[in-house]
Write an enzyme that holds these catalytic residues in place. Structure first.
Site: not given
Ligand SMILES: Nc1ncnc2c1ncn2[C@@H]1O[C@H](COP(=O)(O)OS(=O)(=O)O)[C@@H](OP(=O)(O)O)[C@H]1O
Ligand SMILES: Nc1ncnc2c1ncn2[C@@H]1O[C@H](COP(=O)(O)OP(=O)(O)O)[C@@H](O)[C@H]1O
Length: 207
Positions: A111, A84, A160, A42
């Site tokens: 992070s 990363r 990973g 989230g």
């Molecule tokens: N291997 C792997 N591990 C984690 N996440 C992955 C990976 N490959 C692609 N993704 C996508 O990249 C988004 C995370 O990027 P970040 O720059 O936040 O990652 S990090 O802080 O450098 O670890 C992450 O977005 P969020 O889901 O919004 O967290 C993923 O969509």
């Molecule tokens: N507080 C919340 N209540 C319900 N659903 C949520 C909440 N926060 C996030 N979500 C849902 O969870 C999913 C992942 O949220 P997102 O913000 O994209 O996570 P992240 O950026 O950490 O990957 C999305 O589909 C979002 O709509």
């Protein structure tokens, strides 16, 4: 004259207008709200809700989202540990600049490494680094799986992936922790409200 990194013979250029003057103009204090947590926890949802809430209060913020920055500034980086680390270092430097500009900079990135987040904290003077931990269970993140990435990771098609076969180190001393309450995640505006209250209490929303 000094040497920094690979640059030699460089000089610091002072500016006539500083952070204090910019903060006065904006009637707020520049800081970094650093949102960390698993994919799907989230982070972006909180970042967007917080930014909207601050906007309605007349406060200027800017979101640095990990996914988005990997389309530009960090497009040369992958997901191995050193990439990363470099990703977080660069975003930490940019966040520092935004905070110096007087903005409330909201950085939302997985992070995963504590030392990298701590290095960003160390870039900010006077505890202007507010670490927000999205402490959501892996099972919930995996159930949400909005991009289908956990499914691919479980199938071995992404290697990973954080939380599956790559580490996530939770903060030990963060300023704010967002948890489920009675097994339910707070709605986005409630999560944002928690951060806004913190910013108000600490005086960030006035100069
Ligand atoms: N291997 C792997 N591990 C984690 N996440 C992955 C990976 N490959 C692609 N993704 C996508 O990249 C988004 C995370 O990027 P970040 O720059 O936040 O990652 S990090 O802080 O450098 O670890 C992450 O977005 P969020 O889901 O919004 O967290 C993923 O969509
Ligand atoms: N507080 C919340 N209540 C319900 N659903 C949520 C909440 N926060 C996030 N979500 C849902 O969870 C999913 C992942 O949220 P997102 O913000 O994209 O996570 P992240 O950026 O950490 O990957 C999305 O589909 C979002 O709509």
């Amino acid at each position: 004259m000094s040497t920094v990194g690979n640059s030699t013979n460089i000089f610091w250029q002072e500016s006539p207008i500083g952070k204090l003057e910019r903060q006065k103009l904006l009637n707020q204090k520049g800081c970094v709200v650093w949102i960390t947590g698993l994919s799907g926890s989230g982070k972006s949802t909180l970042a967007c809700s917080l930014s909207k809430e601050l906007y309605t209060k007349g406060k200027l913020s800017y979101i640095l989202d990990g996914d988005n920055l990997r389309h530009g500034l960090n497009k040369d980086l992958g997901f191995k540990a050193e990439d990363r680390t470099e990703n977080i270092r660069r975003v930490g430097e940019v966040a520092h600049l935004f905070a110096d500009a007087g903005l409330i900079c909201i950085a939302s990135l997985i992070s995963p490494y504590r030392k990298d987040r701590d290095a960003c904290r160390a870039m900010l003077p006077d505890s202007n680094f507010i670490e927000v931990y999205m402490n959501m269970p892996l099972a919930l993140c995996e159930e949400r799986d909005p991009k289908g990435l956990y499914k691919l990771a479980r199938a071995g098609k992404i290697k990973g992936f954080t939380g599956i076969d790559d580490p996530y180190e939770p903060p030990l001393n963060c300023e704010i922790e967002i948890n489920q309450k009675d097994g339910v995640c707070p709605i986005p505006s409630a999560m944002a409200g928690e951060v806004v209250t913190y910013l108000e209490d600490k005086g960030y929303l006035q100069d």
